[in-house]
Design an enzyme around this catalytic site. Structure first.
Site, PDB file in Angstrom:
ATOM      1  N   GLY A  48      29.756  19.579   5.790  1.00 32.17           N
ATOM      2  CA  GLY A  48      31.195  19.610   5.405  1.00 32.17           C
ATOM      3  C   GLY A  48      32.118  19.989   6.298  1.00 32.17           C
ATOM      4  N   GLU A 102      33.426  27.049   8.437  1.00 26.97           N
ATOM      5  CA  GLU A 102      32.975  26.313   6.932  1.00 26.97           C
ATOM      6  C   GLU A 102      34.019  25.489   6.567  1.00 26.97           C
ATOM      7  OE1 GLU A 102      30.667  25.279   5.221  1.00 26.97           O
ATOM      8  OE2 GLU A 102      29.873  27.069   4.222  1.00 26.97           O
ATOM      9  N   ASP A 103      33.694  24.735   5.754  1.00 25.22           N
ATOM     10  CA  ASP A 103      34.870  23.654   5.090  1.00 25.22           C
ATOM     11  C   ASP A 103      35.465  24.327   3.829  1.00 25.22           C
ATOM     12  OD1 ASP A 103      32.495  23.516   3.676  1.00 25.22           O
ATOM     13  OD2 ASP A 103      32.468  21.299   3.256  1.00 25.22           O
ATOM     14  N   ASP A 106      33.407  28.836  -1.630  1.00 20.64           N
ATOM     15  CA  ASP A 106      33.384  28.765  -3.095  1.00 20.64           C
ATOM     16  C   ASP A 106      32.836  30.102  -3.762  1.00 20.64           C
ATOM     17  OD1 ASP A 106      33.381  27.905  -5.651  1.00 20.64           O
ATOM     18  OD2 ASP A 106      32.821  25.950  -5.112  1.00 20.64           O
ATOM     19  N   LYS A 134      38.394  29.594  -2.357  1.00 22.62           N
ATOM     20  CA  LYS A 134      38.650  29.519  -3.899  1.00 22.62           C
ATOM     21  C   LYS A 134      38.246  31.055  -3.958  1.00 22.62           C
ATOM     22  CE  LYS A 134      36.691  25.042  -5.178  1.00 22.62           C
ATOM     23  NZ  LYS A 134      35.671  24.454  -6.140  1.00 22.62           N
ATOM     24  N   PHE A 155      36.633  21.011  -8.408  1.00 23.71           N
ATOM     25  CA  PHE A 155      35.874  20.123  -7.556  1.00 23.71           C
ATOM     26  C   PHE A 155      36.629  19.426  -6.834  1.00 23.71           C
ATOM     27  CE2 PHE A 155      32.756  16.946  -6.356  1.00 23.71           C
ATOM     28  CZ  PHE A 155      31.742  17.831  -5.674  1.00 23.71           C
ATOM     29  N   ASP A 162      32.144  16.407  -0.047  1.00 21.58           N
ATOM     30  CA  ASP A 162      31.613  15.174  -0.452  1.00 21.58           C
ATOM     31  C   ASP A 162      31.201  15.142  -2.088  1.00 21.58           C
ATOM     32  OD1 ASP A 162      28.030  15.302  -0.388  1.00 21.58           O
ATOM     33  OD2 ASP A 162      29.428  16.994   0.363  1.00 21.58           O
ATOM     34  N   ARG A 168      33.426  12.015   2.168  1.00 19.06           N
ATOM     35  CA  ARG A 168      33.813  12.986   3.488  1.00 19.06           C
ATOM     36  C   ARG A 168      34.695  12.363   4.336  1.00 19.06           C
ATOM     37  NH1 ARG A 168      29.941  17.146   3.640  1.00 19.06           N
ATOM     38  NH2 ARG A 168      27.829  16.641   2.922  1.00 19.06           N
TER      39      ARG A 168
END
Length: 178
Positions: A48, A102-103, A106, A134, A155, A162, A168
């Protein structure tokens, strides 16, 4: 708002490429200022974070290196609750400042596991740079050092993120339509 369909789900634009790139400028400026004398090793978490890492590294002006690691904790739209390391990195991190790229953070499960692993390898300092954070769904003990932007607990796909391997390549970020 533009909509896209990926497999069986519909998504609508929530963050434009322009907004993404402006937030990356801010992350890069902070890293360049804070780590100027640290010779950091950046570790991109695949798959990601590849787009974020590429755009971020173009803006990093300090001496540094980059490596890659592949881990997985998602299946479909849900976290699995466990982290699988698929490809490890072989860099010597002993005494280094390591920045995990990191993308999205969460729940924090993936990045926390990776940070602990890097710490156990002897890194002097481990920092987390995430494009998206988040705060509502993340464990309270996870505190990224560099955050592109906070987002609600929904989401999303696009810009490296993705849904079952698709989406992506989208330049904007899209949120799942309920």
């Amino acid at each position: 708002m533009a909509r896209v369909k990926i497999l069986d789900k519909e998504f609508e634009t929530s963050i434009t490429e322009e907004t993404i790139l402006k937030s990356i400028d801010g992350v890069a400026d902070k890293i360049n200022a804070e780590l100027a004398d640290k010779n950091p090793l950046f570790v991109c978490v695949l798959n990601g974070a590849f787009m974020f890492a590429a755009d971020l590294m173009k803006r990093i002006s300090i001496p540094c290196q980059i490596s890659f690691v592949k881990v997985a904790s998602y299946s479909g739209t849900q976290t699995t609750g466990s982290v699988k390391q698929l490809i490890g990195f072989n860099e010597d991190v002993k005494g280094r400042t390591v920045v995990l790229i990191e993308d999205i953070v969460d729940t924090g499960i993936t990045i926390d596991g990776l940070a602990k692993q890097v710490e156990s390898m002897g890194a002097a300092d481990v920092k987390i740079a995430t494009m998206l954070f988040k705060p509502e769904s993340c464990r309270p003990d996870i505190k990224p050092s560099y955050i592109g932007m906070n987002i609600p607990n929904a989401f999303i796909v696009g810009y490296g993120l993705d849904y079952d391997g698709y989406g992506r390549n989208l330049k904007d970020i899209y949120t799942l339509v309920k």
